[in-house]
Design a protein around this motif. Structure first.
Motif, PDB file in Angstrom:
ATOM      1  N   ASN A 131       0.870  -1.096  -0.100  1.00  0.00           N
ATOM      2  CA  ASN A 131      -0.094  -0.080  -0.010  1.00  0.00           C
ATOM      3  C   ASN A 131       0.949   1.183  -0.034  1.00  0.00           C
ATOM      4  OD1 ASN A 131      -2.733   1.014  -0.003  1.00  0.00           O
ATOM      5  ND2 ASN A 131      -2.192   1.861   2.172  1.00  0.00           N
ATOM      6  N   ARG A 132       1.791   1.307   0.877  1.00  0.00           N
ATOM      7  CA  ARG A 132       2.880   2.404   0.910  1.00  0.00           C
ATOM      8  C   ARG A 132       3.598   2.486  -0.565  1.00  0.00           C
ATOM      9  NH1 ARG A 132       3.837   4.087   5.902  1.00  0.00           N
ATOM     10  NH2 ARG A 132       4.221   2.698   7.728  1.00  0.00           N
ATOM     11  N   LEU A 133       3.893   1.644  -1.230  1.00  0.00           N
ATOM     12  CA  LEU A 133       4.676   1.748  -2.567  1.00  0.00           C
ATOM     13  C   LEU A 133       3.657   2.123  -3.408  1.00  0.00           C
ATOM     14  CD1 LEU A 133       7.044  -1.413  -2.409  1.00  0.00           C
ATOM     15  CD2 LEU A 133       7.483   0.885  -1.814  1.00  0.00           C
ATOM     16  N   ARG A 134       2.369   1.798  -3.473  1.00  0.00           N
ATOM     17  CA  ARG A 134       1.382   2.019  -4.373  1.00  0.00           C
ATOM     18  C   ARG A 134       0.969   3.650  -4.150  1.00  0.00           C
ATOM     19  NH1 ARG A 134      -3.646   3.561  -3.565  1.00  0.00           N
ATOM     20  NH2 ARG A 134      -3.719   2.671  -1.569  1.00  0.00           N
ATOM     21  N   GLN A 135       0.720   4.244  -2.915  1.00  0.00           N
ATOM     22  CA  GLN A 135       0.814   5.581  -2.539  1.00  0.00           C
ATOM     23  C   GLN A 135       1.998   6.232  -3.289  1.00  0.00           C
ATOM     24  OE1 GLN A 135      -0.248   5.972   1.368  1.00  0.00           O
ATOM     25  NE2 GLN A 135      -2.160   5.064   1.339  1.00  0.00           N
ATOM     26  N   ALA A 136       3.128   6.000  -2.801  1.00  0.00           N
ATOM     27  CA  ALA A 136       4.521   6.450  -3.433  1.00  0.00           C
ATOM     28  C   ALA A 136       4.329   6.789  -5.036  1.00  0.00           C
ATOM     29  CB  ALA A 136       5.422   5.645  -2.941  1.00  0.00           C
ATOM     30  N   SER A 137       3.832   5.701  -5.513  1.00  0.00           N
ATOM     31  CA  SER A 137       3.897   5.604  -7.208  1.00  0.00           C
ATOM     32  C   SER A 137       2.649   6.709  -7.610  1.00  0.00           C
ATOM     33  CB  SER A 137       3.539   4.426  -7.661  1.00  0.00           C
ATOM     34  OG  SER A 137       4.494   3.546  -7.612  1.00  0.00           O
ATOM     35  N   ARG A 138       1.663   6.885  -6.868  1.00  0.00           N
ATOM     36  CA  ARG A 138       0.658   7.630  -7.235  1.00  0.00           C
ATOM     37  C   ARG A 138       1.085   9.193  -7.038  1.00  0.00           C
ATOM     38  NH1 ARG A 138      -5.843   7.862  -5.142  1.00  0.00           N
ATOM     39  NH2 ARG A 138      -5.992  10.079  -6.186  1.00  0.00           N
ATOM     40  N   LEU A 139       1.799   9.329  -5.742  1.00  0.00           N
ATOM     41  CA  LEU A 139       2.191  10.807  -5.237  1.00  0.00           C
ATOM     42  C   LEU A 139       3.088  11.093  -6.581  1.00  0.00           C
ATOM     43  CD1 LEU A 139       2.929  10.133  -1.644  1.00  0.00           C
ATOM     44  CD2 LEU A 139       1.597  12.079  -2.429  1.00  0.00           C
ATOM     45  N   ASP A 140       3.996  10.576  -6.768  1.00  0.00           N
ATOM     46  CA  ASP A 140       5.002  10.758  -7.987  1.00  0.00           C
ATOM     47  C   ASP A 140       4.237  11.128  -9.310  1.00  0.00           C
ATOM     48  OD1 ASP A 140       7.385  10.964  -6.423  1.00  0.00           O
ATOM     49  OD2 ASP A 140       7.778   8.784  -6.958  1.00  0.00           O
ATOM     50  N   GLY A 141       3.437   9.932  -9.590  1.00  0.00           N
ATOM     51  CA  GLY A 141       2.486  10.422 -10.793  1.00  0.00           C
ATOM     52  C   GLY A 141       1.657  11.532 -10.929  1.00  0.00           C
ATOM     53  N   ASP A 142       1.051  11.884  -9.650  1.00  0.00           N
ATOM     54  CA  ASP A 142      -0.226  12.611  -9.704  1.00  0.00           C
ATOM     55  C   ASP A 142       0.569  14.113  -9.496  1.00  0.00           C
ATOM     56  OD1 ASP A 142      -1.893  11.007  -9.715  1.00  0.00           O
ATOM     57  OD2 ASP A 142      -2.827  11.008  -8.086  1.00  0.00           O
ATOM     58  N   GLY A 143       1.823  14.130  -8.773  1.00  0.00           N
ATOM     59  CA  GLY A 143       2.463  15.433  -8.442  1.00  0.00           C
ATOM     60  C   GLY A 143       1.590  16.198  -7.359  1.00  0.00           C
ATOM     61  N   GLY A 144       0.548  15.569  -6.909  1.00  0.00           N
ATOM     62  CA  GLY A 144      -0.400  16.245  -5.861  1.00  0.00           C
ATOM     63  C   GLY A 144      -0.483  15.496  -4.722  1.00  0.00           C
ATOM     64  N   THR A 145      -1.108  15.933  -3.776  1.00  0.00           N
ATOM     65  CA  THR A 145      -1.480  15.197  -2.442  1.00  0.00           C
ATOM     66  C   THR A 145      -2.764  14.708  -2.241  1.00  0.00           C
ATOM     67  OG1 THR A 145      -2.288  17.443  -1.370  1.00  0.00           O
ATOM     68  CG2 THR A 145       0.206  16.705  -1.142  1.00  0.00           C
ATOM     69  N   GLN A 146      -3.691  14.409  -3.271  1.00  0.00           N
ATOM     70  CA  GLN A 146      -5.104  13.802  -3.273  1.00  0.00           C
ATOM     71  C   GLN A 146      -5.143  12.540  -2.602  1.00  0.00           C
ATOM     72  OE1 GLN A 146      -7.233  15.728  -3.828  1.00  0.00           O
ATOM     73  NE2 GLN A 146      -8.850  14.075  -3.291  1.00  0.00           N
ATOM     74  N   VAL A 147      -4.138  11.563  -2.916  1.00  0.00           N
ATOM     75  CA  VAL A 147      -4.194  10.320  -2.341  1.00  0.00           C
ATOM     76  C   VAL A 147      -3.743  10.413  -0.868  1.00  0.00           C
ATOM     77  CG1 VAL A 147      -1.435   9.649  -2.656  1.00  0.00           C
ATOM     78  CG2 VAL A 147      -3.364   7.975  -2.536  1.00  0.00           C
ATOM     79  N   LEU A 148      -3.234  11.263  -0.133  1.00  0.00           N
ATOM     80  CA  LEU A 148      -2.953  11.622   1.271  1.00  0.00           C
ATOM     81  C   LEU A 148      -4.007  11.899   1.710  1.00  0.00           C
ATOM     82  CD1 LEU A 148       0.683  13.454   1.305  1.00  0.00           C
ATOM     83  CD2 LEU A 148       0.148  10.705   1.572  1.00  0.00           C
ATOM     84  N   VAL A 149      -4.879  12.862   1.153  1.00  0.00           N
ATOM     85  CA  VAL A 149      -6.309  13.378   1.787  1.00  0.00           C
ATOM     86  C   VAL A 149      -7.140  12.305   1.651  1.00  0.00           C
ATOM     87  CG1 VAL A 149      -8.009  15.075   1.337  1.00  0.00           C
ATOM     88  CG2 VAL A 149      -5.622  15.881   0.979  1.00  0.00           C
ATOM     89  N   GLU A 150      -7.197  11.398   0.598  1.00  0.00           N
ATOM     90  CA  GLU A 150      -8.286  10.369   0.411  1.00  0.00           C
ATOM     91  C   GLU A 150      -8.028   9.235   1.357  1.00  0.00           C
ATOM     92  OE1 GLU A 150      -8.057   9.474  -3.438  1.00  0.00           O
ATOM     93  OE2 GLU A 150      -8.882  11.058  -4.140  1.00  0.00           O
ATOM     94  N   GLU A 151      -6.665   8.762   1.605  1.00  0.00           N
ATOM     95  CA  GLU A 151      -6.443   7.648   2.153  1.00  0.00           C
ATOM     96  C   GLU A 151      -5.645   7.722   3.557  1.00  0.00           C
ATOM     97  OE1 GLU A 151      -4.597   4.871  -0.405  1.00  0.00           O
ATOM     98  OE2 GLU A 151      -5.727   5.364  -2.118  1.00  0.00           O
ATOM     99  N   VAL A 152      -4.826   8.638   3.693  1.00  0.00           N
ATOM    100  CA  VAL A 152      -4.060   9.083   5.019  1.00  0.00           C
ATOM    101  C   VAL A 152      -4.782   9.885   6.102  1.00  0.00           C
ATOM    102  CG1 VAL A 152      -1.939   9.575   5.885  1.00  0.00           C
ATOM    103  CG2 VAL A 152      -2.047   8.533   3.625  1.00  0.00           C
ATOM    104  N   LEU A 153      -5.323  10.951   5.478  1.00  0.00           N
ATOM    105  CA  LEU A 153      -5.950  11.839   6.524  1.00  0.00           C
ATOM    106  C   LEU A 153      -7.000  11.026   7.404  1.00  0.00           C
ATOM    107  CD1 LEU A 153      -6.412  14.777   7.556  1.00  0.00           C
ATOM    108  CD2 LEU A 153      -7.841  15.101   5.487  1.00  0.00           C
ATOM    109  N   PRO A 154      -7.954  10.458   6.775  1.00  0.00           N
ATOM    110  CA  PRO A 154      -9.004   9.958   7.546  1.00  0.00           C
ATOM    111  C   PRO A 154      -8.524   9.066   8.895  1.00  0.00           C
ATOM    112  CG  PRO A 154      -9.381   9.630   5.376  1.00  0.00           C
ATOM    113  CD  PRO A 154      -7.965   9.974   5.381  1.00  0.00           C
ATOM    114  N   ASN A 155      -7.435   8.792   8.834  1.00  0.00           N
ATOM    115  CA  ASN A 155      -6.805   7.846   9.884  1.00  0.00           C
ATOM    116  C   ASN A 155      -5.734   8.582  10.996  1.00  0.00           C
ATOM    117  OD1 ASN A 155      -8.238   5.283   9.328  1.00  0.00           O
ATOM    118  ND2 ASN A 155      -6.738   4.857   7.657  1.00  0.00           N
ATOM    119  N   LEU A 156      -5.755   9.946  10.728  1.00  0.00           N
ATOM    120  CA  LEU A 156      -4.855  10.453  11.371  1.00  0.00           C
ATOM    121  C   LEU A 156      -5.419  11.295  12.912  1.00  0.00           C
ATOM    122  CD1 LEU A 156      -2.658  12.681   9.030  1.00  0.00           C
ATOM    123  CD2 LEU A 156      -2.043  10.592   9.976  1.00  0.00           C
ATOM    124  N   VAL A 157      -6.629  11.173  12.870  1.00  0.00           N
ATOM    125  CA  VAL A 157      -7.222  11.580  14.258  1.00  0.00           C
ATOM    126  C   VAL A 157      -8.308  10.692  14.425  1.00  0.00           C
ATOM    127  CG1 VAL A 157      -6.700  13.999  13.727  1.00  0.00           C
ATOM    128  CG2 VAL A 157      -8.913  13.477  13.098  1.00  0.00           C
TER     129      VAL A 157
END
Length: 263
Positions: A124-150
């Motif tokens: 999952n980390r490696l998939r997100q890393a590829s998307r971060l590099d490919g998109d050049g934006g933080t959308q994957v972090l907002v969608e998948e990481v942010l909901p579990n931070l708080v």
């Protein structure tokens, strides 16, 4: 290239070096700088690629991040410090204990784990890393990481806290986040480091943490020869941001006791 970390450095007294979570920056430690600086020297670096620190051209590695922190100690003239890390910062803190144990006066591990990633988490980390590099934006972090931070209490009752965390996630440089995900995916387990730890430790976990568990926190505290475990109520993964007063009080008591015994 050698990366020189940007760090906020406030207060005086026993040094506390606090290492931030993914995918944030040292901005997450605002309440710790304000609450602890009257009693301690609080140093909060931006890990490489985040906040004011450059990414550099090294291969992704938690060890490289720990070596960055060790260089920061030398640059700031820090001898030994209480080192605290939350989540990714905890991985870096454990690597620092393994590679530069002479710098660590005491260890605080919050919302982190000593085990290596499972195959599923790693993929999952490696998939997100590829998307971060490919998109050049933080959308994957907002969608998948942010909901579990708080935790749910923060979602329901602390809208300003959640909004601030969301803003920090959206400000993350995508290529730095991708680099960090690959570094975390390849990190080794740290239980041997914890079993050999020669300094006291404080392990903290929020009781609403969806990413690290109380069971994992307990496993770390039991592996460390001299450790205490604190479960923070009504807090998710970012327990230092969600319950800053409780977090600060625990660190202050731990660091003050260390300062007395190390004189």
């Amino acid at each position: 290239m050698t990366v020189q970390l940007y760090a906020r450095d406030v207060g005086s007294g026993t040094p506390l070096v606090l290492l931030h979570a993914f995918p944030l920056s040292s901005a997450m430690w605002l309440a710790q700088r304000e609450g602890l600086a009257p009693r301690f020297r609080v140093v909060t670096p931006d890990l490489r690629g985040f906040g004011g620190s450059v990414l550099g051209d090294d291969d992704p590695s938690i060890d490289a991040m720990a070596d960055d922190v060790a260089r920061l100690f030398r640059r700031l003239g820090l001898g030994r410090a209480v080192v605290g890390g939350l989540s990714m910062g905890g991985y870096v803190a454990m690597a620092l204990c393994r590679r530069h144990p002479d710098l660590v006066l005491g260890l605080v591990l919050a919302a982190t784990r000593a085990a290596a990633d499972s195959a599923t988490v790693r993929e999952n980390r490696l998939r997100q890393a590829s998307r971060l590099d490919g998109d050049g934006g933080t959308q994957v972090l907002v969608e998948e990481v942010l909901p579990n931070l708080v935790g749910p209490t923060t979602y329901r009752q602390r809208a300003l806290v959640y909004g601030r965390v969301r803003g920090l996630v959206q400000a993350t440089p995508p290529h730095a986040a991708a680099w960090a995900q690959r570094a975390m995916a390849d990190r080794p387990e740290s239980f041997d480091t914890l079993r050999g730890l020669g300094v006291p430790a404080l392990v903290m976990i929020g009781d609403e943490d969806a990413l690290a568990t109380e069971e994992e926190a307990r496993a770390m505290s039991e592996a460390i020869p001299n450790a205490e475990l604190l479960v923070i109520p009504r807090a998710g993964h970012l327990c230092a941001v969600e319950q800053p007063d409780l977090f600060n009080q625990a660190i202050a008591e731990f660091a003050a006791a260390l300062a007395r015994t190390s004189r």
